[in-house]
Design a protein around this motif. Structure first.
Motif, PDB file in Angstrom:
ATOM      1  N   ILE A 131       6.094 -11.237  52.094  1.00  0.00           N
ATOM      2  CA  ILE A 131       7.546 -11.440  52.217  1.00  0.00           C
ATOM      3  C   ILE A 131       7.828 -12.766  52.920  1.00  0.00           C
ATOM      4  O   ILE A 131       8.713 -13.527  52.502  1.00  0.00           O
ATOM      5  CB  ILE A 131       8.220 -10.254  52.957  1.00  0.00           C
ATOM      6  CG1 ILE A 131       8.168  -8.996  52.079  1.00  0.00           C
ATOM      7  CG2 ILE A 131       9.659 -10.592  53.334  1.00  0.00           C
ATOM      8  CD1 ILE A 131       8.648  -7.732  52.761  1.00  0.00           C
ATOM      9  N   GLU A 132       7.077 -13.073  53.982  1.00  0.00           N
ATOM     10  CA  GLU A 132       7.262 -14.345  54.692  1.00  0.00           C
ATOM     11  C   GLU A 132       6.999 -15.524  53.760  1.00  0.00           C
ATOM     12  O   GLU A 132       7.735 -16.515  53.769  1.00  0.00           O
ATOM     13  CB  GLU A 132       6.328 -14.420  55.903  1.00  0.00           C
ATOM     14  CG  GLU A 132       6.723 -13.526  57.046  1.00  0.00           C
ATOM     15  CD  GLU A 132       5.676 -13.498  58.154  1.00  0.00           C
ATOM     16  OE1 GLU A 132       4.754 -14.345  58.145  1.00  0.00           O
ATOM     17  OE2 GLU A 132       5.780 -12.628  59.025  1.00  0.00           O
ATOM     18  N   GLN A 133       5.957 -15.423  52.949  1.00  0.00           N
ATOM     19  CA  GLN A 133       5.634 -16.491  51.998  1.00  0.00           C
ATOM     20  C   GLN A 133       6.740 -16.652  50.969  1.00  0.00           C
ATOM     21  O   GLN A 133       7.127 -17.759  50.631  1.00  0.00           O
ATOM     22  CB  GLN A 133       4.293 -16.208  51.303  1.00  0.00           C
ATOM     23  CG  GLN A 133       3.863 -17.297  50.342  1.00  0.00           C
ATOM     24  CD  GLN A 133       3.653 -18.629  51.019  1.00  0.00           C
ATOM     25  OE1 GLN A 133       3.020 -18.711  52.058  1.00  0.00           O
ATOM     26  NE2 GLN A 133       4.201 -19.681  50.446  1.00  0.00           N
ATOM     27  N   ALA A 136       9.631 -18.466  52.504  1.00  0.00           N
ATOM     28  CA  ALA A 136       9.352 -19.908  52.590  1.00  0.00           C
ATOM     29  C   ALA A 136       9.523 -20.557  51.215  1.00  0.00           C
ATOM     30  O   ALA A 136      10.103 -21.648  51.100  1.00  0.00           O
ATOM     31  CB  ALA A 136       7.942 -20.144  53.122  1.00  0.00           C
ATOM     32  N   ASP A 137       9.038 -19.873  50.178  1.00  0.00           N
ATOM     33  CA  ASP A 137       9.194 -20.392  48.814  1.00  0.00           C
ATOM     34  C   ASP A 137      10.672 -20.456  48.424  1.00  0.00           C
ATOM     35  O   ASP A 137      11.110 -21.408  47.765  1.00  0.00           O
ATOM     36  CB  ASP A 137       8.432 -19.521  47.808  1.00  0.00           C
ATOM     37  CG  ASP A 137       6.927 -19.606  47.983  1.00  0.00           C
ATOM     38  OD1 ASP A 137       6.440 -20.565  48.627  1.00  0.00           O
ATOM     39  OD2 ASP A 137       6.224 -18.706  47.470  1.00  0.00           O
ATOM     40  N   LEU A 138      11.436 -19.455  48.832  1.00  0.00           N
ATOM     41  CA  LEU A 138      12.870 -19.425  48.566  1.00  0.00           C
ATOM     42  C   LEU A 138      13.564 -20.620  49.219  1.00  0.00           C
ATOM     43  O   LEU A 138      14.362 -21.319  48.583  1.00  0.00           O
ATOM     44  CB  LEU A 138      13.479 -18.113  49.073  1.00  0.00           C
ATOM     45  CG  LEU A 138      14.999 -17.975  49.017  1.00  0.00           C
ATOM     46  CD1 LEU A 138      15.489 -17.989  47.574  1.00  0.00           C
ATOM     47  CD2 LEU A 138      15.440 -16.690  49.719  1.00  0.00           C
ATOM     48  N   ALA A 139      13.230 -20.890  50.475  1.00  0.00           N
ATOM     49  CA  ALA A 139      13.840 -22.014  51.187  1.00  0.00           C
ATOM     50  C   ALA A 139      13.492 -23.346  50.503  1.00  0.00           C
ATOM     51  O   ALA A 139      14.359 -24.221  50.356  1.00  0.00           O
ATOM     52  CB  ALA A 139      13.373 -22.031  52.637  1.00  0.00           C
ATOM     53  N   ASP A 149      14.530 -20.466  40.219  1.00  0.00           N
ATOM     54  CA  ASP A 149      13.354 -20.016  40.980  1.00  0.00           C
ATOM     55  C   ASP A 149      13.789 -19.307  42.254  1.00  0.00           C
ATOM     56  O   ASP A 149      13.205 -18.289  42.646  1.00  0.00           O
ATOM     57  CB  ASP A 149      12.444 -21.198  41.321  1.00  0.00           C
ATOM     58  CG  ASP A 149      11.780 -21.795  40.093  1.00  0.00           C
ATOM     59  OD1 ASP A 149      11.671 -21.073  39.081  1.00  0.00           O
ATOM     60  OD2 ASP A 149      11.375 -22.970  40.158  1.00  0.00           O
ATOM     61  N   ALA A 150      14.821 -19.853  42.907  1.00  0.00           N
ATOM     62  CA  ALA A 150      15.322 -19.252  44.140  1.00  0.00           C
ATOM     63  C   ALA A 150      15.804 -17.824  43.884  1.00  0.00           C
ATOM     64  O   ALA A 150      15.554 -16.918  44.694  1.00  0.00           O
ATOM     65  CB  ALA A 150      16.444 -20.100  44.735  1.00  0.00           C
ATOM     66  N   ALA A 151      16.477 -17.608  42.761  1.00  0.00           N
ATOM     67  CA  ALA A 151      16.969 -16.271  42.422  1.00  0.00           C
ATOM     68  C   ALA A 151      15.808 -15.302  42.200  1.00  0.00           C
ATOM     69  O   ALA A 151      15.863 -14.143  42.639  1.00  0.00           O
ATOM     70  CB  ALA A 151      17.851 -16.331  41.177  1.00  0.00           C
ATOM     71  N   LYS A 152      14.727 -15.794  41.563  1.00  0.00           N
ATOM     72  CA  LYS A 152      13.544 -14.953  41.362  1.00  0.00           C
ATOM     73  C   LYS A 152      12.913 -14.556  42.701  1.00  0.00           C
ATOM     74  O   LYS A 152      12.553 -13.398  42.904  1.00  0.00           O
ATOM     75  CB  LYS A 152      12.509 -15.683  40.501  1.00  0.00           C
ATOM     76  CG  LYS A 152      12.922 -15.850  39.063  1.00  0.00           C
ATOM     77  CD  LYS A 152      11.889 -16.662  38.297  1.00  0.00           C
ATOM     78  CE  LYS A 152      12.381 -16.991  36.905  1.00  0.00           C
ATOM     79  NZ  LYS A 152      11.465 -17.895  36.195  1.00  0.00           N
ATOM     80  N   PHE A 153      12.805 -15.539  43.587  1.00  0.00           N
ATOM     81  CA  PHE A 153      12.230 -15.247  44.912  1.00  0.00           C
ATOM     82  C   PHE A 153      13.109 -14.263  45.677  1.00  0.00           C
ATOM     83  O   PHE A 153      12.617 -13.333  46.304  1.00  0.00           O
ATOM     84  CB  PHE A 153      12.053 -16.532  45.732  1.00  0.00           C
ATOM     85  CG  PHE A 153      11.010 -17.464  45.196  1.00  0.00           C
ATOM     86  CD1 PHE A 153       9.749 -17.007  44.833  1.00  0.00           C
ATOM     87  CD2 PHE A 153      11.276 -18.811  45.051  1.00  0.00           C
ATOM     88  CE1 PHE A 153       8.780 -17.868  44.349  1.00  0.00           C
ATOM     89  CE2 PHE A 153      10.318 -19.684  44.563  1.00  0.00           C
ATOM     90  CZ  PHE A 153       9.064 -19.206  44.211  1.00  0.00           C
TER      91      PHE A 153
END
Length: 165
Positions: A131-133, A136-139, A149-153
């Protein structure tokens, strides 16, 4: 066991050499071992090892020389570290953080220690790390304006958080 060279003193040094798959061993006393000229010293070996794994962080030659000229509070430079393979103090880790990070990533494939987990709480810890990863990917995706991609994360984070409830 006696020295293979002088046959008088007890063995103190065991040397093993492998050339073209053929292994040879020498068992020598301290005196005989000190008289043999070693083709590769530990420092030479480590220097070659460091050169093989060191990838400069910067592409510019001036920046590389600046990185080599930086000295820690203990007086050691990064080029000194490359020669000996030893840092001078704990502050060296902060002083040479970017250079050391590149070396560790090349040697180990990652800068983060994974370690082992206890069997009972291990899955929970792995889940939290995932979840933390994802956060970070979302940010990063939002920062790069990659909203799909942000929506997928975001969706994946929500799904994983619902699984823990």
């Amino acid at each position: 066991m006696l020295c293979e060279n002088c046959h008088q003193n007890p063995v103190a040094v065991h040397m093993q050499q492998i050339i073209n798959g053929e292994k040879t061993e020498l068992h020598l006393c301290q005196e005989c071992a000190s008289q043999i000229e070693m083709p590769i010293s530990f420092d030479n070996f480590f220097q070659g090892f460091m050169d093989a794994f060191f990838v400069p962080v910067s592409k510019d030659t001036q920046e590389k020389s600046k990185a080599q000229a930086i000295r820690c509070q203990c007086g050691i430079s990064f080029s000194d570290f490359k020669k000996t393979g030893r840092l001078g103090c704990s502050a060296c880790y902060d002083t040479f953080r970017t250079e050391l990070s590149a070396i560790l990533k090349n040697m180990q494939g990652s800068n983060m220690h994974q370690g082992k987990f206890p069997q009972k709480s291990g899955q929970t810890l792995l889940h939290k790390r995932k979840i933390e990863q994802l956060r970070a990917d979302l940010a990063k995706a939002i920062e790069k304006e990659e909203y799909e991609d942000a929506a997928k994360f975001r969706d994946e984070i929500r799904e994983m958080e619902q699984q823990t409830m």
